[in-house]
Scaffold this motif. Sequence first.
Motif: not given
Length: 389
Positions: A53, A157, A160, A228-231, A248, A313, A380, A382
């Motif tokens: 990413s 991103r 991680y 992105t997809q920061h959790f 992230t 997923r 997060f 989905p």
Amino acid sequence: MRTIAEINDKITRKSAVVLTVEELKARVAAVGVTKAAKEVDVITTGTFEPMESSGAIINLGHTDPPIKIRRCWLDGVQAYSGFGAVDLYLGASCSVDSIDGEEVKERGGGHVIEDLIAGKPIHVRAVGQVTDCYPRATFETTITRDTINQFYLFNPRNLYQNFIVGVNGGDRPLFTYLGPLQPRLGNAVYSNPGAISPLLNDPELQLVGIGTRIFLGGGIGYVAWEGTQHFPLQKRLPNRTPIGPSATLALIGDAKQMDARWVRGCYFKSYGPSLMMGVGVPLPVLNESVIEHCAVQDKDLVAPIVDFSIPRRVRPTFGLVSYAQLKSGRIAIENRNVRVAPLASLFLSRKVASELKQWIEAGKFTLTEPVASIPMERSFLPQDRWLDF
């Protein structure tokens, strides 16, 4: 104990005590947290791993007559051109369309980015939208990093905080973003370098924020935003490190300053191209808690073993495994002795931390105060509204 301003003063006077995170862990084992906190000013961390990413912002400069680019290819890799007339975004994981009618599978945006950073020539072919302001319809040329205006990486991103271990419990080989996974638990692959990884040594992102200066691809970069997809709400161990993919960061930096040693295009068989990058994060020793977090060992860090043979997923897992077990080269899964290998280069991850240490010791790299914190309450979301496969 210290402020960043005080540490920077020592850096400019070349009197700061800087240790890589591995050196710090050894020092804590020898003298304890309190003494190490009094001795050390900065800890350097590093990683060298695939970061798909990622991508480059490029401004070509205006032609005469001008062109409003709406489709563009750099060495056959299509770049996004749906904003300024000669502004482009080249994604690291975008594949070559074709060369002379033949599909080229093992080259993509990451390779073009690497070549531009290395000073190599890149062929440009562009198609424009003809308007009164921009009458030119097509354009072809050859560029290098020295013949374009802006050329900087903006990576949505990277870094991680933790990731997964991939395995394949099915009956056929699988080709994934972790590389090939052999059937019937024939191998396992992990991505994160563990105890030397930047964000596992700052588990609650108390030292890293928007505006933090970092080592990015052999040049100076900055933390631009949450990734992105920061959790960050991932479940955590008592030492506050997450048990799986978590925080992230989005990163930015001038690619004209970078070194192709630390930015390398790569290709995953039957999956696609990506970009290997070296990223190093300096951690200022502001108090003892910084040392406590950075003393974490591979045996104290875990990742989930995820079965890629289930094409959903949410995939089943075979539980958690420590990074100490992963780095041993073998892990036990359902009474099987499974060979395991890292996707990240542990050798080059150490080299990133070491090079950043040298920059700081030489007074070439000072630390920055974040202008804002990275949010730590992000959930997060989905896409579960559409259930058709």
